[in-house]
Design a protein around this motif. Structure first.
Motif, PDB file in Angstrom:
ATOM      1  N   SER A 148       1.057  -1.036   0.054  1.00 47.31           N
ATOM      2  CA  SER A 148      -0.144  -0.286  -0.261  1.00 47.31           C
ATOM      3  C   SER A 148       0.909   1.190  -0.115  1.00 47.31           C
ATOM      4  CB  SER A 148      -0.796  -0.219   1.359  1.00 47.31           C
ATOM      5  OG  SER A 148      -1.648   1.237   1.535  1.00 47.31           O
ATOM      6  N   ASN A 149       0.581   2.522  -0.940  1.00 48.36           N
ATOM      7  CA  ASN A 149       1.056   3.504  -0.869  1.00 48.36           C
ATOM      8  C   ASN A 149      -0.091   4.740  -0.194  1.00 48.36           C
ATOM      9  OD1 ASN A 149       1.895   6.240  -1.354  1.00 48.36           O
ATOM     10  ND2 ASN A 149       3.548   5.128  -2.708  1.00 48.36           N
ATOM     11  N   THR A 150       0.197   5.080   0.975  1.00 43.90           N
ATOM     12  CA  THR A 150      -0.793   6.346   1.396  1.00 43.90           C
ATOM     13  C   THR A 150      -0.533   7.352   1.143  1.00 43.90           C
ATOM     14  OG1 THR A 150       0.788   6.504   3.296  1.00 43.90           O
ATOM     15  CG2 THR A 150      -0.671   5.039   3.740  1.00 43.90           C
ATOM     16  N   ALA A 151       0.348   7.492   0.469  1.00 46.23           N
ATOM     17  CA  ALA A 151       0.121   8.898  -0.892  1.00 46.23           C
ATOM     18  C   ALA A 151      -0.352   8.839  -1.954  1.00 46.23           C
ATOM     19  CB  ALA A 151       1.975   9.707  -0.984  1.00 46.23           C
TER      20      ALA A 151
ATOM     21  N   ARG B 157      -2.885   6.631  -2.208  1.00 47.17           N
ATOM     22  CA  ARG B 157      -4.030   6.280  -1.910  1.00 47.17           C
ATOM     23  C   ARG B 157      -5.224   7.725  -1.356  1.00 47.17           C
ATOM     24  NH1 ARG B 157      -6.734   1.792   0.488  1.00 47.17           N
ATOM     25  NH2 ARG B 157      -5.576   0.098  -0.445  1.00 47.17           N
ATOM     26  N   SER B 158      -4.250   8.440  -0.683  1.00 44.01           N
ATOM     27  CA  SER B 158      -5.294   9.437  -0.717  1.00 44.01           C
ATOM     28  C   SER B 158      -5.826  10.782  -1.731  1.00 44.01           C
ATOM     29  CB  SER B 158      -4.047  10.598   0.720  1.00 44.01           C
ATOM     30  OG  SER B 158      -2.806  11.049   0.036  1.00 44.01           O
ATOM     31  N   ARG B 159      -4.908  10.249  -2.497  1.00 44.11           N
ATOM     32  CA  ARG B 159      -4.002  11.293  -3.562  1.00 44.11           C
ATOM     33  C   ARG B 159      -5.896  10.964  -5.231  1.00 44.11           C
ATOM     34  NH1 ARG B 159      -0.067  14.324  -7.198  1.00 44.11           N
ATOM     35  NH2 ARG B 159      -0.900  15.081  -8.443  1.00 44.11           N
ATOM     36  N   TYR B 160      -6.061   9.779  -4.938  1.00 41.24           N
ATOM     37  CA  TYR B 160      -6.898   9.398  -5.656  1.00 41.24           C
ATOM     38  C   TYR B 160      -7.891   8.216  -5.152  1.00 41.24           C
ATOM     39  CZ  TYR B 160      -2.969  10.441  -9.090  1.00 41.24           C
ATOM     40  OH  TYR B 160      -2.519  11.080  -9.826  1.00 41.24           O
ATOM     41  N   PRO B 161      -8.811   9.110  -4.194  1.00 38.94           N
ATOM     42  CA  PRO B 161      -9.118   7.665  -3.258  1.00 38.94           C
ATOM     43  C   PRO B 161     -10.475   7.398  -4.449  1.00 38.94           C
ATOM     44  CG  PRO B 161     -10.266   9.838  -3.011  1.00 38.94           C
ATOM     45  CD  PRO B 161      -9.100  10.150  -4.183  1.00 38.94           C
ATOM     46  N   SER B 162     -10.612   7.895  -5.337  1.00 34.50           N
ATOM     47  CA  SER B 162     -11.232   6.668  -6.120  1.00 34.50           C
ATOM     48  C   SER B 162     -10.775   5.720  -7.141  1.00 34.50           C
ATOM     49  CB  SER B 162     -12.725   7.473  -6.726  1.00 34.50           C
ATOM     50  OG  SER B 162     -11.642   7.945  -7.618  1.00 34.50           O
TER      51      SER B 162
ATOM     52  N   ASP C   6      -9.702  -0.818  -5.286  1.00 34.74           N
ATOM     53  CA  ASP C   6      -8.896  -1.556  -4.296  1.00 34.74           C
ATOM     54  C   ASP C   6      -8.585  -3.108  -5.062  1.00 34.74           C
ATOM     55  OD1 ASP C   6      -7.968  -2.479  -2.312  1.00 34.74           O
ATOM     56  OD2 ASP C   6     -10.164  -1.634  -0.528  1.00 34.74           O
TER      57      ASP C   6
ATOM     58  N   GLU D  49       3.563   7.222  -9.386  1.00 35.59           N
ATOM     59  CA  GLU D  49       2.637   7.783 -10.580  1.00 35.59           C
ATOM     60  C   GLU D  49       3.527   8.302 -11.869  1.00 35.59           C
ATOM     61  OE1 GLU D  49       0.152  12.172 -10.293  1.00 35.59           O
ATOM     62  OE2 GLU D  49       1.247  11.359  -8.759  1.00 35.59           O
TER      63      GLU D  49
END
Length: 120
Positions: A21-24, A26-31, A34, A64
């Motif tokens: 997982s990469n939280t950065a 995930r937070s930038r592309y929440p949709s 999964d 990215e």
């Protein structure tokens, strides 16, 4: 053909899931999709092997990257036998700069142009 239990041994093992997982991202592309809901399948004898593969996959997919289509006002004949074609793109309007690989080429002989699909 009669059932052979030795052939079914892999199906009887407990399932394990290796994750990354990469939280950065995930937070930038929440949709974004999964991967836990629909994981990529793999069959490994050890969780360490599975984790090594998922880490390698993350190094490719977890960064990215951007895609551009650039129209060149000339006919370009790229020779893929010389290696993967790369180009340098500098576009301040799109905040893009760097080396991109050419993933698609469309030559329009009537218009005398070449469309390049760039990824990087």
């Amino acid at each position: 053909m009669p059932f052979d239990p030795a052939l079914d041994a892999a199906g009887l093992r407990d399932q394990v899931v290796a994750t990354w997982s990469n939280t950065a991202i995930r937070s930038r592309y929440p949709s974004a999709r999964d991967a836990i809901a629909a994981p990529a399948e793999g069959f490994f004898d050890a969780i360490g092997d599975a984790q090594a593969v998922i880490d390698a996959r993350a190094s490719l997919l977890g960064v990215e990257r951007r895609r551009f289509v650039v129209v060149v006002q000339d006919v370009l004949w790229l020779d893929p036998s010389l290696g993967t074609p790369t180009v340098t793109l500098a576009d301040s309007e799109q905040a893009a700069g760097g080396t991109f690989i050419v993933t698609g080429v469309e030559v329009d002989l009537d218009a005398g142009t070449t469309s390049l699909e760039l990824f990087g």
